[in-house]
Write an enzyme that holds these catalytic residues in place. Structure first.
Site, PDB file in Angstrom:
ATOM      1  N   LYS A 173       0.781  -1.367  -0.087  1.00  0.00           N
ATOM      2  CA  LYS A 173      -0.019  -0.129   0.216  1.00  0.00           C
ATOM      3  C   LYS A 173       1.016   1.338  -0.171  1.00  0.00           C
ATOM      4  O   LYS A 173       0.848   2.201  -0.843  1.00  0.00           O
ATOM      5  CB  LYS A 173      -0.889  -0.273   1.319  1.00  0.00           C
ATOM      6  CG  LYS A 173      -1.905   1.245   1.385  1.00  0.00           C
ATOM      7  CD  LYS A 173      -2.841   1.067   2.522  1.00  0.00           C
ATOM      8  CE  LYS A 173      -2.178   1.299   3.867  1.00  0.00           C
ATOM      9  NZ  LYS A 173      -2.068   2.666   4.283  1.00  0.00           N
TER      10      LYS A 173
ATOM     11  N   ASP B 172      -6.537   1.126   1.271  1.00  0.00           N
ATOM     12  CA  ASP B 172      -6.486   1.323   2.566  1.00  0.00           C
ATOM     13  C   ASP B 172      -7.817   0.606   3.085  1.00  0.00           C
ATOM     14  O   ASP B 172      -8.583   0.171   2.203  1.00  0.00           O
ATOM     15  CB  ASP B 172      -6.089   2.623   3.063  1.00  0.00           C
ATOM     16  CG  ASP B 172      -7.434   3.419   2.902  1.00  0.00           C
ATOM     17  OD1 ASP B 172      -8.318   3.184   1.901  1.00  0.00           O
ATOM     18  OD2 ASP B 172      -7.146   4.843   3.285  1.00  0.00           O
TER      19      ASP B 172
END
Length: 214
Positions: free
Chosen positions: A120, A138
């Protein structure tokens, strides 16, 4: 979400916010990388408060290395998990200095090799610093992808790969910011604000949340 609704979904988000940006404060790719590393399980607001004090003193890999772990902890102790984050950031800075001449690398593999940097974080840096159309999934994007039916998946990687397939090319660069902001402020976790959602007509979520009674 029906395929024919996806372009309208993103066109609506784009009309409301043509050039969305991260809410993390940064001026260089390294400042962004450090801020994203610090933001895990923390709010952007909290990270910004800490980096406003840190970056005037140390905003390069070498400068943060020179602070040492304890010195760095003094600046970031208001952020959750600050001890482990300080160790990760110091080690990441060491690798940046020793392997990359103090510069942030531009490949996913090199970014993910840095301590404290997962997929991420790498995706955020590639997208925001270097303009690549990556999808940094997320908790907000995971929720929005599943709840709306845009990109349902059991894991963040499932959602990321589905977004890469389903988001029209012209919206890919900014898609992850539109989805994060939408999840942060409208499609919130406990009770989505469907009554003020511009993309509700294209969303699979049922039943839509009614407006609160005044």
């Amino acid at each position: 979400m029906k395929k024919e609704n996806i372009a309208a979904f993103f066109a609506t988000l784009q009309a409301a916010n043509p050039t969305p940006e991260t809410e993390l404060e940064y001026t260089t790719p390294f400042e962004l990388l450090a801020a994203v590393l610090l933001s895990a399980q923390a709010t952007d607001v909290g990270v910004n408060k800490a980096t406003r004090k840190l970056y005037p003193v140390a905003n390069t890999p070498q400068a943060i290395l020179d602070l040492g772990v304890e010195g760095l902890e003094g600046y970031i102790k208001t952020i959750g998990l600050y001890r482990s984050k300080a160790k990760h950031l110091i080690e990441a800075c060491r690798m940046l200095v020793e392997l990359h001449g103090g510069e942030v690398p531009r490949t996913r593999a090199e970014l993910e090799a840095l301590p404290g940097v997962g997929r991420k974080t790498a995706n955020v840096v590639l997208n925001v610093a270097f303009g690549e159309p990556t999808m940094a999934v997320d908790t907000h994007i995971f929720r929005v992808g599943n709840r709306t039916g845009l990109a349902p998946g059991k894991t963040p990687l499932d959602v990321e790969l589905k977004l890469e397939k389903r988001v029209p090319p012209e919206y890919r660069l900014h898609a992850h910011h539109w989805l994060i902001l939408h999840g942060r402020y409208i499609c919130v976790a406990r009770k989505p604000k469907c009554w003020e959602c511009a993309v509700a007509p294209y969303c699979d979520y049922r039943p839509k949340t009614p407006a609160p009674k005044s």
